[in-house]
Enzyme design. Structure first.
Site, PDB file in Angstrom:
ATOM      1  N   TYR A 153     -42.822  12.203 -28.499  1.00  0.00           N
ATOM      2  CA  TYR A 153     -42.457  12.520 -27.121  1.00  0.00           C
ATOM      3  C   TYR A 153     -41.826  13.916 -27.050  1.00  0.00           C
ATOM      4  O   TYR A 153     -42.194  14.738 -26.198  1.00  0.00           O
ATOM      5  CB  TYR A 153     -41.472  11.484 -26.587  1.00  0.00           C
ATOM      6  CG  TYR A 153     -40.925  11.824 -25.224  1.00  0.00           C
ATOM      7  CD1 TYR A 153     -41.676  11.615 -24.072  1.00  0.00           C
ATOM      8  CD2 TYR A 153     -39.643  12.363 -25.084  1.00  0.00           C
ATOM      9  CE1 TYR A 153     -41.176  11.932 -22.816  1.00  0.00           C
ATOM     10  CE2 TYR A 153     -39.137  12.685 -23.834  1.00  0.00           C
ATOM     11  CZ  TYR A 153     -39.898  12.466 -22.707  1.00  0.00           C
ATOM     12  OH  TYR A 153     -39.409  12.790 -21.469  1.00  0.00           O
ATOM     13  N   LYS A 157     -43.314  17.331 -25.055  1.00  0.00           N
ATOM     14  CA  LYS A 157     -42.582  18.101 -24.054  1.00  0.00           C
ATOM     15  C   LYS A 157     -42.385  19.547 -24.487  1.00  0.00           C
ATOM     16  O   LYS A 157     -42.352  20.454 -23.645  1.00  0.00           O
ATOM     17  CB  LYS A 157     -41.242  17.422 -23.759  1.00  0.00           C
ATOM     18  CG  LYS A 157     -41.384  16.104 -22.999  1.00  0.00           C
ATOM     19  CD  LYS A 157     -42.084  16.311 -21.661  1.00  0.00           C
ATOM     20  CE  LYS A 157     -42.117  15.061 -20.805  1.00  0.00           C
ATOM     21  NZ  LYS A 157     -42.785  15.287 -19.501  1.00  0.00           N
TER      22      LYS A 157
END
Length: 257
Positions: A153, A157
Site C-alpha cells: 500500500y 501511494k
C-alpha cells in the site's frame, strides 16, 4: 463554473468532494465502479452532470472509463480519488495479472492520466503512508518479493505521488499536485480513524477549482491546504522516469510527452 471528473465518487471523500463542488455550482462527472453503484450515486448526487462506470482494477474497464470521459468533452480538472487500503493479507491478482492494490492506487491513475484529454488541473489523492514506500521498480508488481500488504500500500501511494510530480514536470501547462486527506473515518480507512472527515475532501476541491494563488502551483504535496514535504525520492527525476517506464510496461500505454 468548472467541469470536474472525480474517480471513486460513490462514497467517502469522493462523494463529499462531488457534493461540495455541485453545491458551489460546478459541473461534476462522477466515476463509480459499477452500474449498481451508478444507480446509488444518482440518488446521492442530485445535480451531477454525468455518471461514468468502470472497475479500476481492470485494465480494459479503466481504458473504457477514459473513453467515456473523453466523450463528454474536456474537463477543467480531474481528481484521482479512487483507492483501496492496506487490508489484503494475501496478494490479490487482477485479471491482468497485476497486484490489486497497485492496479487501483497507481496503474489506474496512470492510465486515466495518459488517456483522458489533458485537463487544466490534476489532483492525486495519496497518503502519508507514502513516506514508508520503497517502490522497487524492478518488482513493482510483487512477483518475486514476499507479500507485505502494508508495504504494498505504501509503495502504491509513493508511485502515485511520483506520477503526480512526473506529470507536473512533463506537462508544464497543467497544474498537477498530490494531497493527503489524513487518516479519516471512511470505509477504506476504518470508521475509528481519528482525523476530521469533514475536512478530508476540502483540499481536493481547493486544488481542483480554487482561486487561491497557493493552489495555482504544480508538482506540490498538500495536507489540509498546507504544503508538505514528501518523500524526497518522489522528486527524483531519474526515479520518476523509472516509475513511468515500469507502469508503461505493465499497462502497454505510454504517457504522452
Amino acid at each position: 463554473m468548472a467541469r470536474v471528473l472525480i474517480t471513486g465518487a460513490s462514497d467517502g471523500l469522493g462523494l463529499a468532494a462531488a457534493r461540495s463542488l455541485i453545491a458551489d455550482g460546478h459541473a461534476v462527472t462522477a466515476h463509480v465502479r459499477s452500474e449498481r453503484r451508478a444507480d446509488e450515486v444518482s440518488d446521492r448526487l442530485a445535480g451531477a452532470e454525468a455518471v461514468i462506470t468502470g472497475d479500476l482494477a481492470d485494465r480494459q474497464e479503466t481504458v473504457d472509463v477514459a473513453r467515456q470521459a473523453n466523450l463528454l468533452g474536456r474537463f477543467d480538472a480531474v481528481i484521482h480519488n479512487a483507492g483501496i487500503g492496506s487490508n489484503e493479507p494475501k496478494k490479490i491478482t487482477t485479471r491482468d495479472g497485476n497486484a490489486h492494490v497497485l492496479a487501483i492506487n497507481a496503474l489506474a491513475p496512470f492510465l486515466l492520466t495518459a488517456l483522458i484529454e489533458r485537463p487544466k488541473r490534476l489532483v492525486y489523492v495519496t497518503s502519508g503512508m507514502h513516506l514508508q514506500g520503497t517502490a522497487d521498480v524492478r518488482d513493482m508488481n510483487w512477483e518475486t518479493r514476499p507479500w507485505d500488504a502494508e508495504q504494498a500500500y505504501a509503495d502504491s501511494k509513493l508511485v502515485m505521488i511520483t506520477l503526480a510530480f512526473a506529470v507536473a514536470r512533463i506537462w508544464p501547462d497543467v497544474f498537477a499536485n498530490a494531497m493527503e486527506p489524513g487518516w479519516v473515518p471512511t470505509k477504506m480507512a476504518g470508521y475509528n480513524a481519528p482525523d476530521d472527515l469533514s475536512l478530508g475532501h476540502v483540499t481536493q476541491v481547493w486544488l481542483a477549482v480554487g482561486g487561491d494563488p497557493r493552489a495555482a502551483v504544480t508538482g506540490r504535496y498538500f495536507y489540509h491546504q498546507q504544503e508538505q514535504e514528501p518523500l524526497p525520492l518522489a522528486h527524483d527525476e531519474r526515479f520518476q522516469d523509472e516509475v513511468l517506464k515500469a507502469m508503461e510496461a505493465l499497462t502497454s500505454v505510454v504517457l504522452p510527452r
